[in-house]
Structures are given as structure tokens and as C-alpha cells.
Design a protein around this motif. Structure first.
Motif, PDB file in Angstrom:
ATOM      1  N   LEU A 162       3.479 -12.144   5.540  1.00 36.53           N
ATOM      2  CA  LEU A 162       4.075 -10.830   5.273  1.00 36.53           C
ATOM      3  C   LEU A 162       3.958 -10.436   3.808  1.00 36.53           C
ATOM      4  N   ALA A 176       5.941  -1.325   6.496  1.00 35.76           N
ATOM      5  CA  ALA A 176       5.412  -2.038   7.659  1.00 35.76           C
ATOM      6  C   ALA A 176       6.375  -3.105   8.177  1.00 35.76           C
ATOM      7  N   ARG A 178       2.002  -7.290   3.021  1.00 36.18           N
ATOM      8  CA  ARG A 178       2.404  -6.009   3.604  1.00 36.18           C
ATOM      9  C   ARG A 178       3.238  -5.188   2.611  1.00 36.18           C
ATOM     10  N   THR A 192       3.602  -4.374  -2.741  1.00 36.79           N
ATOM     11  CA  THR A 192       3.600  -5.296  -1.615  1.00 36.79           C
ATOM     12  C   THR A 192       4.880  -6.133  -1.632  1.00 36.79           C
TER      13      THR A 192
END
Length: 252
Positions: free
Chosen positions: A134, A141, A137, A95
């Protein structure tokens, strides 16, 4: 007199028969934003990689905060130096939060676990102009501009004194590039970090730098504030660069 944070002393570096840097000497003051420009193969990236010990000189010395890089523990050195590149190099299986936390985590820095890691990653995302949401994510993405910002956040995560940037905005569109330029200027003004920024764009070099270094064939052609390079180009090559530049706002 303030000691330079980075000093190149008569540095030479070759790859096989190709000499890339030739008796290269340069002092970088603490807190400077040094933009570096020149033809492909002139030694710009090589100079950056000598600073963080990814390369070693064939002759001469590179000193960071007064210490010879050749005699410095490379892990300890790189904790003090952030590195952001054009391709970003985010880990696709991690991530955004884990990407940002990667260097502090492997370096064993305190405060990079659990809720503290989340808080620090969120603060860094805000610092580079991104929403903390964010963090959950994955890189796939994100837009190109968002990935570049995350790359800068990762480079800043360990609290470095120096940030090396190798054409970090070269792969994004013109509008995003302008936004990223404004963000890195803001970060520099707010943090006082020393930045070495390689670019092929003379307009970008003159807009961002407190000082600009023009290189050719592994040597210094001119090292001066942007206003001086504009007013007094030191060679025909520098003058050509200035003439080709687009309209820009020169940094005060």
C-alpha cells in the motif's frame, strides 16, 4: 517513585469568556493507556493540545518528561509526541510512504531517505496491520479504515514516547472500529508507548484504557482503572455513563 511522563499542574485555559479547563491537575505514568471521556466542550481536546504545545495554558504548567512545555522547543517536543486525529489529515498529493515519512523527513531524522525510507515505511505499515504494498498508493485509493491506520503509522514514524489520539476511530464503521481498537491495544502492549486517547464512547474508553479519565466542565470527575469506574462511579454523571455503556471486555 516513578516520575510522571505527563503532568498537569493547576492548569486553566479559556477561549474568550469560555473557561474550558479549570485548575486541572493530573499525572500520567509512563506506559499508561489513558482514555479520556466527557461531554463535548469539557476540555478533552484542549488537554491534548496543551501536551504538544499547540495551545498554552493561561495559568498553571504542563510538564512532559519533567520539562515545562512552555520552555521547550516546539519542534523538539513534537518529535517525541505522535498525534492522530479523526480526520486523519493525510496529504492527498503524497503517496502513503511519503505521508508516513513526512514528520521524520522535515525533522531531519537520519535513515529516512531512499531504500531506508521504504523499509521503515513498510515496517510501520505492518505494525498497524497493513500490507507494505500500500506504500505506493495515494490516500484516495484507501478505505476509511486503511487511512486511519496510515494516520497511526505516520504518528508513530518518528519513534515518539507519547501518542495523542483525538477520537481517531469516530468516523469508521463499527466492524472497522473494533479492528482498529484491537490494533492499537496490540501496538501499546508491544511498544509500551504512553497513549492519551480522547473518545465519546464509554465502551471504547473502558475497553482500551489502563486508566480512564472522566471530565466535565474542565475538571476531573474520576481518574481510575476501568474496573474501579465500573464498580465505584464517583458521581452521578459517571454512573450515567457506565449505565449507558454497551457490553465490552474491560482491560485487565
Amino acid at each position: 517513585m516513578t516520575q510522571p511522563i505527563i503532568r498537569f499542574e493547576g492548569v486553566s485555559k479559556s477561549f474568550g469568556a469560555q473557561a474550558v479547563l479549570r485548575d486541572f491537575s493530573l499525572d500520567v505514568a509512563p506506559g499508561a493507556f489513558l482514555t479520556i471521556i466527557g461531554r463535548s466542550g469539557c476540555g478533552k481536546t484542549t488537554a491534548l493540545r496543551l501536551v504538544n504545545g499547540l495551545l498554552t495554558p493561561d495559568a498553571g504548567r504542563v510538564l512532559v518528561q519533567g520539562e515545562d512545555v512552555a520552555g521547550t522547543d516546539p519542534v523538539a517536543l513534537r518529535r517525541r509526541i505522535g498525534y492522530a486525529i479523526q480526520s486523519v489529515g493525510l496529504f492527498p498529493h503524497m503517496t502513503v510512504e511519503k505521508n508516513i515519512a513526512y514528520v521524520p523527513s522535515i525533522s531531519g531524522l537520519e535513515g529516512w531517505k531512499g531504500a531506508q525510507r521504504q523499509e521503515k515505511a513498510a515496517a510501520l505499515l505492518r505494525q498497524v496491520g497493513l500490507e507494505p504494498e500500500l506504500a505506493r498508493r495515494y490516500p484516495r485509493a484507501l478505505s476509511g479504515g486503511q487511512r486511519q491506520r496510515v494516520g497511526i503509522a505516520r504518528a508513530l514514524a518518528a519513534g515518539p514516547d507519547i501518542l495523542l489520539m483525538d477520537e481517531p476511530f469516530g468516523a469508521v464503521d463499527e466492524i472497522t472500529r473494533g479492528q482498529l481498537q484491537d490494533e492499537i491495544l496490540r501496538i501499546h502492549r508491544e511498544s509500551g508507548i504512553t497513549i492519551l486517547f480522547v473518545t465519546h464512547d464509554i465502551s471504547e474508553a473502558l475497553k482500551l484504557g489502563t486508566h480512564t479519565l472522566v471530565m466535565d466542565a474542565g475538571q476531573v470527575l474520576q481518574y481510575a482503572p476501568p474496573s474501579q469506574i465500573l464498580a465505584q462511579p464517583a458521581s452521578p454523571f459517571v454512573e450515567q455513563l457506565v449505565c449507558r455503556s454497551r457490553e465490552f471486555q474491560v482491560r485487565e
